[in-house]
Design a protein around this motif. Sequence first.
Motif, PDB file in Angstrom:
ATOM      1  N   ALA A 144       0.723  -1.009   0.023  1.00 64.34           N
ATOM      2  CA  ALA A 144       0.051   0.230   0.024  1.00 64.34           C
ATOM      3  C   ALA A 144       0.754   1.383   0.034  1.00 64.34           C
ATOM      4  N   THR A 173       2.728   1.799  -3.290  1.00 64.81           N
ATOM      5  CA  THR A 173       1.854   2.043  -4.498  1.00 64.81           C
ATOM      6  C   THR A 173       1.358   3.522  -4.301  1.00 64.81           C
ATOM      7  N   ALA A 174       0.880   3.935  -3.003  1.00 66.01           N
ATOM      8  CA  ALA A 174       0.476   5.198  -3.038  1.00 66.01           C
ATOM      9  C   ALA A 174       1.838   6.302  -3.115  1.00 66.01           C
TER      10      ALA A 174
END
Length: 146
Positions: free
Chosen positions: A78, A81-82
């Motif tokens: 996460a 990706t962010a």
Amino acid sequence: MFELIVAGFMFVALIFYAVTGDADYGGGMWDLLATGARAGAQRDAIERAIGPIWEADHVWLILIVVILFTAFPPAFAAMMTALNIPFTLMLIGIVLRGSAFIFRKYDVKSQEVKQGWSLLFGAAVSLPLHPRPHAWCTQHWSDPHR
């Protein structure tokens, strides 16, 4: 319980990174702003001051990433990706800063070449090329329109 112990190790590594990491950030800015007759002496003092620890601070950052990757894969996925762009820019800044610091010492000994490496060392520390990902994360999660 295991997750808390692993998170504790990550926290300790983060503390060590915070304690040792600011030496080369401050040194880079000091190097960039060194002018006048004492500039050479100031840059030599920077080399002596941060030389022993300039690369050791990144060991703690690498340890945090490895622990995050192995112990908490969904969180790692996460975050990466962010925050792909800020982390990529941070890695580029780390590589440029380290390369410029070492090449300044061992490259051609002419003053022009040394000044070029010093400029890159200072720029990699002071320009937005080396963002702090926690600032991006704080801005992203505190956005009320999210």
